[in-house]
Design an enzyme around this catalytic site. Structure first.
Site, mmCIF file in Angstrom:
data_model
loop_
_atom_site.group_PDB
_atom_site.id
_atom_site.type_symbol
_atom_site.label_atom_id
_atom_site.label_comp_id
_atom_site.label_asym_id
_atom_site.label_seq_id
_atom_site.Cartn_x
_atom_site.Cartn_y
_atom_site.Cartn_z
ATOM 1 C CD GLU A 1 2.703 5.644 8.579
ATOM 2 O OE1 GLU A 1 1.817 5.133 7.899
ATOM 3 O OE2 GLU A 1 2.512 6.256 9.640
ATOM 4 C CB THR B 1 -2.819 -4.106 7.175
ATOM 5 O OG1 THR B 1 -4.017 -3.474 7.526
ATOM 6 C CG2 THR B 1 -2.854 -5.576 7.488
ATOM 7 C CB SER C 1 -8.407 10.757 4.388
ATOM 8 O OG SER C 1 -9.531 11.092 5.162
ATOM 9 C CE LYS D 1 0.641 -3.519 3.096
ATOM 10 N NZ LYS D 1 -0.394 -2.753 3.879
ATOM 11 C CG ASN E 1 0.452 9.136 10.047
ATOM 12 O OD1 ASN E 1 -0.306 8.365 9.480
ATOM 13 N ND2 ASN E 1 1.678 8.806 10.412
ATOM 14 C CB THR F 1 -0.969 -0.002 1.199
ATOM 15 O OG1 THR F 1 -0.233 -0.136 2.415
ATOM 16 C CG2 THR F 1 -1.973 -1.119 1.070
#
Lengths: 409, 409
Positions: free
Chosen positions: A281, A199, A409, A188, A404, A162
């Site tokens: 991240e 995930t 979004s 992943k 983040n 992703t």
């Protein structure tokens, strides 16, 4: 939408050359679940006689595919097995619709492969709370089955990404009295990212012949010392899944008592787990937290996770600051047994603090030089007993906040 | 060094006009413990007949002054009492030296005031792991005693600041059948900040007459619903201290059963606790997390803290993103009971999700508009029982990273 992120500075130089595992074939396809111009579905097909084991997120709000896998795992079968995974949509928090979407996908694979539906396992990763467009996946199942190839594992590793900045793979070969067996795995995960929940998904395959109960015991045991010992931001996905298949194609039987095999398997699990942390991240540092001398292993793990998850420890590492006071703080708050005046703290091989105070030999410039390295070990000895634990994590940087918080979004 | 930080955008308009509390006097001085050009020591002197109660950090690595206070609290005494607090050095993780430094300070105050040493309480806040230069403090004790003044509380609030961007005070008056009593309190704290650990310190005074055991019961009880319900970054200081003194100067006796008083006291505690959150490092949003319908109050608190401490929830709030999926994630990972298909989530008065999926009436623009406000309430109903809890926190921003990572101590 998935954003294009720069490859993590902690990424391995290249994707490894994974061996063919006899008895398992892979295919990937571009189903357009969410992403354009890339593959987003992978199918792994295991020959009859394979055993399958797995571990899953403990989240109370886990996704429909996880619940479906948990229903199906744990049964013996002489049939083959299939694993179908899509990226772009996690089918999490999608109510009853989510269960139906998962069934639609696994049913389509069962029909196309001739497997019973209870031998088709699925995972989904990506945006949550949106209906899975399962018809886009089922439309590609025949194409996937037709494309199955024993050399397809690298393509599978790419299809499940992703917001990962690099595909993740690891392998081992083990020479046993009965012959050589091979292990290959892909993963992943890179923390969790809006609108995707990144995930952690892990799929490992071996051509060893392993009874299902033995395989499950190995996977559960080694998972506890690998994937269960990493943390990027303490947040737990609703979809985390690890599935392992053993095809038996090598003809070599392995049990949970074969330490040469379990040692190699642990190395593969740990390698993949480290790669997930390396893709954390915003990560700029790979951090090993080692705790020894605790009253118990459980206490050691509690301290290690408290250190690894502390925002103040993680920001100090980002700032290359040998701030041992924050490590003391994290030990103190963990709730596990500690005696301030018995604490010893090392950054790498630099003794920082002992017996409750800064070491008389400690020089700040030594600590600072150590912290400038991209890989850092924080070692804490409690001085209380024999308990020990190791946890791996990364630092907390502006990159994490940017990923983040800096966009809607 | 303390850095000059811009005043938090969430700060109250002004320091409140705190009432004089009969029987308690204050003084502040510039001792040069670490900071130049500002006051850094405060002394509070309570008249004979006062009772004192307190609550302290549960950290296993708590500081020498905390250990000293814990030894002294919990005894009845007809003597007065003193509280001496310095900023600039927390005297934490300073080994045996730290105990001697605390004793030197409390001994000097005892000599100068004629109090027994066990009635002198102390706190220290600031850099950790460095010896407390106690002689700089003891050199100022006579000056402090000579300057004691019943109107000095605002100066005391300023002297205890470290990296706080504003001084914190709150007050109440309560009319009881026996007459009016007053409450005034001050606090400091803004998360933890390198090289200072921005310990939370709270001092509250009343002229009510309250038996020590009753005072302790009130303080413990109300602390659990106020200071124990705030979190900036989940990190716990090694020095957190709350001391409350009741002088009895009003002549009005109060017990733990006097709800008019305890309600007013709780409002003071909650006001000060909110001010600490409003001064959270890098905070741009004041966030109330309300959990209802949990299986128990303890479960509700576990869920609320899991949401409030989640880096992904906190960054979503910073990004003004109504990312309810991250709230679901935080509920799922908390370990407390939850049923995905019974969850209801509201952002302010906007119904976002119900029965395990996004609400059919939810419009993303409504959630987005709500998230642009500086004060946000996240409400989660578990649909399981009667358990409830409220926790207050702030967002996680680039400001937090900058304060904690962008410079070396």
């Amino acid at each position: 939408m998935a954003k294009t992120l720069a490859v993590s500075p902690l990424a391995p130089a290249a994707f490894p050359d994974l061996p063919v595992i006899g008895g398992v074939r892979f295919a990937a396809a571009a189903a357009g679940v969410r992403y354009a111009g890339r593959t987003d579905v992978m199918l792994a097909m295991l020959d009859p006689g394979s055993t399958v084991a797995g571990v899953f997120t403990r989240s109370a709000t886990r996704s429909a595919p996880v619940l479906d896998c948990q229903d199906k795992i744990g049964h013996d079968s002489a049939e083959g097995a299939a694993i179908i995974v899509n990226s772009g949509n996690s089918n999490a928090f999608t109510g009853r619709n989510g269960i139906e979407a998962t069934r639609a996908v696994t049913h389509a694979v069962a029909v196309a492969t001739g497997l019973p539906e209870e031998r088709v396992f699925s995972s989904s990763t990506g945006v949550i709370g949106e209906p899975l467009p399962h018809e886009r996946i089922t439309a590609k199942v025949d194409q996937l089955v037709g494309a199955l190839d024993e050399t397809g594992i690298a393509g599978a590793a790419r299809a499940i990404m992703t917001t990962d900045t690099f595909p993740k793979g690891a392998m081992a070969t083990v020479d046993l009295p009965g012959g050589q067996v091979k292990i290959a795995g892909i993963a992943k995960g890179s923390g969790m990212i809006a609108p995707d929940m990144a995930t952690m998904l892990v799929y490992v395959f071996t051509d060893a012949r392993i009874a299902r109960a033995d395989l499950q015991a190995m996977v559960s045991d080694i998972n506890a010392r690998s994937f269960n010992c990493i943390t990027v931001d303490s947040d737990t996905s609703t979809s985390d899944t690890l599935l392992m298949g053993a095809t038996g194609a090598s003809g070599v039987t392995v049990t949970a008592a074969d330490t040469a095999f379990t040692t190699a398997l642990e190395a593969v699990f740990v390698d993949l787990a480290h790669q997930v942390v390396r893709d954390g991240e915003g990560a700029t540092k790979f951090v090993t937290v080692e705790v020894t001398g605790a009253a118990s292993d459980a206490d050691a793990r509690t301290h290690a996770l408290s250190i690894a998850n502390s925002p103040l420890v993680k920001t100090a590492i980002a700032g290359e600051d040998p701030n041992w006071g924050r490590v003391v703080m994290a030990v103190g708050k963990s709730g596990a047994a500690a005696d301030r005046d018995l604490l010893t703290i090392r950054f790498g091989d630099v003794l920082v603090a002992e017996k409750g105070w800064v070491s008389p030999d400690y020089r700040e410039e030594d600590g600072a030089a150590l912290m400038r390295q991209p890989e850092i070990t924080i070692h804490v000895d409690l001085g209380l007993g024999q308990g020990k634990a190791t946890v791996w994590t990364c630092d907390l940087t502006h990159g994490y906040i940017s990923i983040n918080a800096d966009y809607r979004s």
